[in-house]
Structures are given as structure tokens and as C-alpha cells.
Design an enzyme around this catalytic site. Sequence first.
Site, PDB file in Angstrom:
ATOM      1  N   ALA A  33       3.443  28.006  49.101  1.00  0.00           N
ATOM      2  CA  ALA A  33       3.607  26.684  49.700  1.00  0.00           C
ATOM      3  C   ALA A  33       2.301  26.305  50.384  1.00  0.00           C
ATOM      4  CB  ALA A  33       4.742  26.713  50.721  1.00  0.00           C
ATOM      5  N   LYS A  34       2.145  25.000  50.622  1.00  0.00           N
ATOM      6  CA  LYS A  34       0.884  24.543  51.223  1.00  0.00           C
ATOM      7  C   LYS A  34       0.671  25.144  52.609  1.00  0.00           C
ATOM      8  CE  LYS A  34      -0.578  20.662  48.643  1.00  0.00           C
ATOM      9  NZ  LYS A  34       0.235  19.553  48.207  1.00  0.00           N
TER      10      LYS A  34
END
Length: 280
Positions: free
Chosen positions: A252-253
Site C-alpha cells: 500500500a502507499k
Amino acid sequence: MPEVTRFAPSPTGWLHLGHAYAALFAHEAAAGQGGRFLIRIEDIDGTRARPVYEEAIFEDLAWLGLAWEQPVRRQSDHFDDYRAALAKLEALGVLYPCFCTRREIQDEITRAGNAPQGPDGPLYPGTCRNRSMAEREERIAAGETYALRLDVEKARACVPQDIVWKDHVHGTFKAQPAVFGDVVLARKDTPASYHVAVVVDDALQGITLVTRGEDLLPATHLHRLLQALLGLPVPEWRHHRLITDEHGKRLAKRDDARSLRSLREAGWTPQQVRDAVGSA
Ligand code: GLU
């Protein structure tokens, strides 16, 4: 036929290994075979996009050794294109205003019990679908905010029964757009949803092969319906595997440790990134 592909990141965080894989995959499917590789900045959600992340995208991809065509299409420069698509859907009578808050939708789902589930969670229960024209007009005139939803059953009736789409990895599908229910296609803080923007952009950019992660495979059913409604050319797709961490969880970012930026600072080379994600 040489393909035209694109890598379409949202500038809402630093690129990580998963993005590197997606970009290399799209690049390989086109440039590797004499085709064209484009980048598109998906910043339609202005509440989350930041210029600093956009600059970092170009920097990280250049560091990886990729080259892409100019100019780069940035969604926030093209709101008129998305408005025109929504107007076309509106004219077909397949949109309706939805005044429900998230809370009201949740309450309705709880009340109804056993709500059908779509790929993104419980389906919208259809509360606003059957409001009278008079009530809609009155509420809009009174300044109530609303989203525009697709009446998926009506939309389905506007296009041929058997619309299909072809994925090079997963096979040929008969479009099943109803799995998303009546999705939101625009809301007050975003002029158009990802779904509208992506089909409009892919058509305007002449994309022949859409490459992206498998997590977006279900969305393609809906994209295919939108293409049919809007009379857009139909590309082919190649949904690829997702890069996961050592626990099998997709990156995920916010997972900063695997951002290309931190890896670079830690001394990684572009080749090490390529080796880490495996071949496209
Ligand atoms: N902007 C999307 C993302 O960052 C990609 C969408 C697409 O490739 O269709 O996940």
C-alpha cells in the site's frame, strides 16, 4: 499490431515496488514490441492528489530507466471531457441523483439485512432510484448535495445483451456490470469517478491494451458497459499479478519502507528493483 499501453498512477503517495512492476509491465507490453508507452496522472480526486507526488512519479520512473511519450495526460486538466461523458449518460437516462449520506446507506443496509455484496462491499440499496422527478428537482433546487449513480439495469437494457471483453491472461468474459450495483459516477467533490475517467481517457489516448493489477479485474465489467453506452472503442486487457510483502499482503502507499524512494536512498539500483519484482 504494436500496442499502446499506459501506466496510470494516482499522485497520492510515493510509488512502491508494486507500481514499479505495473510500470515495467506496461512498458514491456508496448515499447518492448515497437508499440507506444504512455503515462497518465490520475489526479481526479483533488482532495488526495499532491503535486509533490506527481513530480516524484516522473523522477522514480526515469530512475528506473523508463521513457514515455510527452505530453503526459493529467486528469485534472480535462474535466470537460468527463463532464461530456456524464452528459451523454444523462441523455441516455441511465443516471439518477442520489442524496443519501454514507450513514443513511449504512442504516438502510442494516435494516434490509443480508444486503448483496459487490467487489467493493455491500451494494447500494437503491433508495434514490425511484424518487419522482418532482422530488429530485425540488431537492436539487433547495441546494441539497447529491452524487450521480448509474442505474445499472436501465444501462444494461440500452446495450446489446452479450457485451464481451478480452483479457490476455484471464480469458474472454461476458460483461457482468451488475456486480457493482448502481455505482456512483460523480460526486460533489470529484467531477467524475475513476470508472468514467478511465474509459474516457483510454479512448482519447488511443490505448489498445490496458495493463493493470488483478485487483481491478472486476471493475472492467463496468468499464466495458460504459464503453458500450458511450460508443467508445474497446481495448483489450492484461490484468497482472500484484506484488505482495513477505506476509502475502499487497503493498500500500502508506507502506513507506518499500517505496522506490526509500529503496533508492538505501542504495538499491534500478536493476535490483527489476529483480525484486520479477519479470513482467
Ligand atoms: N489509478 C489507478 C491506480 O493507481 C490505476 C487505474 C488503471 O490502471 O486503470 O490504481
